[in-house]
Motif scaffolding. Structure first.
Motif, PDB file in Angstrom:
ATOM      1  N   ASP A 189      -3.334  -1.907  11.098  1.00  0.00           N
ATOM      2  CA  ASP A 189      -3.815  -1.135   9.963  1.00  0.00           C
ATOM      3  C   ASP A 189      -2.761  -0.760   8.685  1.00  0.00           C
ATOM      4  O   ASP A 189      -1.793  -0.653   8.998  1.00  0.00           O
ATOM      5  CB  ASP A 189      -4.219   0.361  10.319  1.00  0.00           C
ATOM      6  CG  ASP A 189      -4.785   1.264   9.261  1.00  0.00           C
ATOM      7  OD1 ASP A 189      -5.542   0.981   8.379  1.00  0.00           O
ATOM      8  OD2 ASP A 189      -3.871   2.311   9.473  1.00  0.00           O
ATOM      9  N   THR A 190      -3.212  -0.999   7.309  1.00  0.00           N
ATOM     10  CA  THR A 190      -2.112  -0.648   6.399  1.00  0.00           C
ATOM     11  C   THR A 190      -1.996   0.660   5.991  1.00  0.00           C
ATOM     12  O   THR A 190      -2.424   1.222   5.269  1.00  0.00           O
ATOM     13  CB  THR A 190      -2.642  -1.351   5.316  1.00  0.00           C
ATOM     14  OG1 THR A 190      -3.955  -1.013   4.735  1.00  0.00           O
ATOM     15  CG2 THR A 190      -2.904  -2.857   5.010  1.00  0.00           C
ATOM     16  N   GLY A 191      -1.602   1.219   7.099  1.00  0.00           N
ATOM     17  CA  GLY A 191      -1.154   2.489   6.788  1.00  0.00           C
ATOM     18  C   GLY A 191      -1.295   3.642   7.368  1.00  0.00           C
ATOM     19  O   GLY A 191      -1.723   4.698   7.202  1.00  0.00           O
TER      20      GLY A 191
ATOM     21  N   THR B 245       0.916  -1.102  -0.116  1.00  0.00           N
ATOM     22  CA  THR B 245      -0.078  -0.019  -0.182  1.00  0.00           C
ATOM     23  C   THR B 245       0.903   1.098   0.116  1.00  0.00           C
ATOM     24  O   THR B 245       2.134   1.001  -0.219  1.00  0.00           O
ATOM     25  CB  THR B 245      -1.081   0.178   0.940  1.00  0.00           C
ATOM     26  OG1 THR B 245      -0.234   0.367   2.432  1.00  0.00           O
ATOM     27  CG2 THR B 245      -1.503  -1.341   1.537  1.00  0.00           C
ATOM     28  N   ASP B 246       0.418   2.314   0.047  1.00  0.00           N
ATOM     29  CA  ASP B 246       1.053   3.517   0.106  1.00  0.00           C
ATOM     30  C   ASP B 246       1.676   3.916   1.369  1.00  0.00           C
ATOM     31  O   ASP B 246       2.530   4.830   1.682  1.00  0.00           O
ATOM     32  CB  ASP B 246       0.205   4.712  -0.451  1.00  0.00           C
ATOM     33  CG  ASP B 246      -1.227   4.797   0.715  1.00  0.00           C
ATOM     34  OD1 ASP B 246      -1.802   3.717   0.856  1.00  0.00           O
ATOM     35  OD2 ASP B 246      -1.469   5.804   0.925  1.00  0.00           O
ATOM     36  N   THR B 247       1.423   3.252   2.383  1.00  0.00           N
ATOM     37  CA  THR B 247       2.064   3.316   3.612  1.00  0.00           C
ATOM     38  C   THR B 247       2.843   2.278   4.306  1.00  0.00           C
ATOM     39  O   THR B 247       3.972   2.357   4.581  1.00  0.00           O
ATOM     40  CB  THR B 247       0.768   3.760   4.714  1.00  0.00           C
ATOM     41  OG1 THR B 247      -0.005   2.387   4.674  1.00  0.00           O
ATOM     42  CG2 THR B 247       0.372   4.968   4.547  1.00  0.00           C
ATOM     43  N   VAL B 248       2.344   1.090   4.489  1.00  0.00           N
ATOM     44  CA  VAL B 248       3.131  -0.009   4.854  1.00  0.00           C
ATOM     45  C   VAL B 248       2.420  -1.198   3.983  1.00  0.00           C
ATOM     46  O   VAL B 248       1.475  -1.006   3.459  1.00  0.00           O
ATOM     47  CB  VAL B 248       2.932  -0.256   6.410  1.00  0.00           C
ATOM     48  CG1 VAL B 248       3.456   0.736   7.179  1.00  0.00           C
ATOM     49  CG2 VAL B 248       1.389  -0.641   6.885  1.00  0.00           C
TER      50      VAL B 248
ATOM     51  N   MET C 292      -9.169   4.001   1.457  1.00  0.00           N
ATOM     52  CA  MET C 292      -8.762   4.089  -0.029  1.00  0.00           C
ATOM     53  C   MET C 292      -7.150   4.143  -0.037  1.00  0.00           C
ATOM     54  O   MET C 292      -6.718   5.373   0.015  1.00  0.00           O
ATOM     55  CB  MET C 292      -9.632   4.877  -0.774  1.00  0.00           C
ATOM     56  CG  MET C 292      -9.157   4.661  -2.409  1.00  0.00           C
ATOM     57  SD  MET C 292     -10.156   5.853  -3.406  1.00  0.00           S
ATOM     58  CE  MET C 292      -9.496   5.540  -4.923  1.00  0.00           C
ATOM     59  N   PRO C 293      -6.525   3.199  -0.415  1.00  0.00           N
ATOM     60  CA  PRO C 293      -5.126   3.351  -0.369  1.00  0.00           C
ATOM     61  C   PRO C 293      -4.507   4.079  -1.749  1.00  0.00           C
ATOM     62  O   PRO C 293      -5.120   3.858  -2.654  1.00  0.00           O
ATOM     63  CB  PRO C 293      -4.611   1.895  -0.634  1.00  0.00           C
ATOM     64  CG  PRO C 293      -5.716   1.166  -0.885  1.00  0.00           C
ATOM     65  CD  PRO C 293      -6.905   1.760  -0.551  1.00  0.00           C
ATOM     66  N   ASP C 294      -3.358   4.614  -1.578  1.00  0.00           N
ATOM     67  CA  ASP C 294      -3.019   5.369  -2.899  1.00  0.00           C
ATOM     68  C   ASP C 294      -1.865   4.492  -3.590  1.00  0.00           C
ATOM     69  O   ASP C 294      -0.723   4.910  -3.499  1.00  0.00           O
ATOM     70  CB  ASP C 294      -2.411   7.039  -2.532  1.00  0.00           C
ATOM     71  CG  ASP C 294      -2.215   7.447  -3.560  1.00  0.00           C
ATOM     72  OD1 ASP C 294      -2.484   7.011  -4.869  1.00  0.00           O
ATOM     73  OD2 ASP C 294      -1.425   8.597  -3.529  1.00  0.00           O
ATOM     74  N   HIS C 295      -2.268   3.285  -3.955  1.00  0.00           N
ATOM     75  CA  HIS C 295      -1.413   2.676  -4.294  1.00  0.00           C
ATOM     76  C   HIS C 295      -1.936   1.637  -5.884  1.00  0.00           C
ATOM     77  O   HIS C 295      -3.169   1.053  -5.360  1.00  0.00           O
ATOM     78  CB  HIS C 295      -0.702   1.329  -3.497  1.00  0.00           C
ATOM     79  CG  HIS C 295       0.513   0.651  -3.913  1.00  0.00           C
ATOM     80  ND1 HIS C 295       0.546  -0.347  -4.851  1.00  0.00           N
ATOM     81  CD2 HIS C 295       1.796   1.017  -3.607  1.00  0.00           C
ATOM     82  CE1 HIS C 295       1.789  -0.720  -5.166  1.00  0.00           C
ATOM     83  NE2 HIS C 295       2.577   0.111  -4.249  1.00  0.00           N
ATOM     84  N   ARG C 296      -1.357   1.606  -6.795  1.00  0.00           N
ATOM     85  CA  ARG C 296      -2.078   1.066  -7.846  1.00  0.00           C
ATOM     86  C   ARG C 296      -2.102  -0.386  -7.845  1.00  0.00           C
ATOM     87  O   ARG C 296      -3.448  -0.897  -8.374  1.00  0.00           O
ATOM     88  CB  ARG C 296      -1.284   1.323  -9.228  1.00  0.00           C
ATOM     89  CG  ARG C 296      -1.684   0.707 -10.444  1.00  0.00           C
ATOM     90  CD  ARG C 296      -0.718   1.002 -11.680  1.00  0.00           C
ATOM     91  NE  ARG C 296       0.686   0.466 -11.473  1.00  0.00           N
ATOM     92  CZ  ARG C 296       0.989  -0.738 -11.579  1.00  0.00           C
ATOM     93  NH1 ARG C 296       0.105  -1.569 -12.256  1.00  0.00           N
ATOM     94  NH2 ARG C 296       2.077  -1.147 -11.619  1.00  0.00           N
TER      95      ARG C 296
END
Length: 236
Positions: free
Chosen positions: A232-234, A34-37, A123-127
């Motif tokens: 949490d993912t991020g 993901t955009d965080t972890v 909503m993650p910022d990762h394609r």
């Protein structure tokens, strides 16, 4: 044995996504960027898969995972109410590092754990994460780590901790920040009980940034600092 796919390689990306989609469909676990972890993902509507996720991390039902979504349309299907201030937050910070807790849609037949009638959505910022969610639907996703350990910022760290508990690992290289998302409890806004939102954990989005969007609807910005052992993912 787990499969690891380097999604930076076009030759591995398509088979990796296919294997991940199939694993989710059969109730297995996938580690995704993901955009965080990095996060451990499971079918949000499979109670067995969610329990498998909690077991893999060594967590109990008292620590339910957040749900990652691919947009506002998906959120509206999961929550009982999406108040206008929350819509403003979504427009400002999604995709990105803000997890929002709202009352869950009571008609849904799912079991994320002891949620007390709420769901934490982001909503993650990762394609890669977004493409997978578009194909599978909402995913229960928690940070890729064992309880008590730091959230993984690369696939190697995730694999060292979780090993064959995970069927498929999708590798897109080290994450950009490694800072988990901020968690905002917006149930007060939705239920009109308290009329305010409160920060449960400070992370990628600051209290000042949230206050710029919703003003005095944010309670005292003092909140626990970011926890690197984030559920949490991020959140995952």
């Amino acid at each position: 044995m787990s499969d690891i796919f380097d999604c930076r390689d076009d030759a591995q990306l398509l088979p990796g996504m296919r294997q991940a989609r199939q694993a989710i469909g059969r109730g297995a676990l996938v580690v995704i960027p993901t955009d965080t972890v990095y996060g451990v993902a499971a079918d949000a509507f499979s109670a067995a898969a969610v329990q498998r996720l909690l077991d893999a991390k060594g967590r109990t039902r008292e620590s339910p995972p957040p749900v990652l979504v691919a947009g506002t349309t998906m959120v509206r299907a999961l929550v009982a109410d999406l108040p206008e201030p929350v819509e403003r937050l979504i427009e400002r910070f999604w995709p990105g590092g803000l997890t929002i807790v709202l009352p869950a849609q009571p008609s849904l037949t799912w079991d994320l754990g002891e949620t007390r009638g709420t769901v934490a959505v982001r909503m993650p910022d990762h394609r890669i994460a977004l493409e997978l969610i578009e194909e599978t639907g909402p995913l229960a996703v928690s940070s890729a780590n064992l309880t008590g350990e730091a959230a993984a910022v690369d696939v190697l760290s995730a694999h060292q901790m979780l090993g064959d508990r995970i069927d498929v690992y999708l590798d897109s290289g080290p994450v950009a920040t490694g800072v988990p998302s901020t968690i905002l409890d917006a149930t007060g806004l939705a239920r009109r009980e308290r009329g305010a939102a409160r920060i449960l954990r400070v992370g990628a989005v600051t209290a000042d940034e949230i206050r710029e969007v919703i003003g005095d609807l944010l309670d005292d910005p003092a909140a626990p600092p970011v926890d690197t052992d984030a559920d949490d993912t991020g959140s995952a």
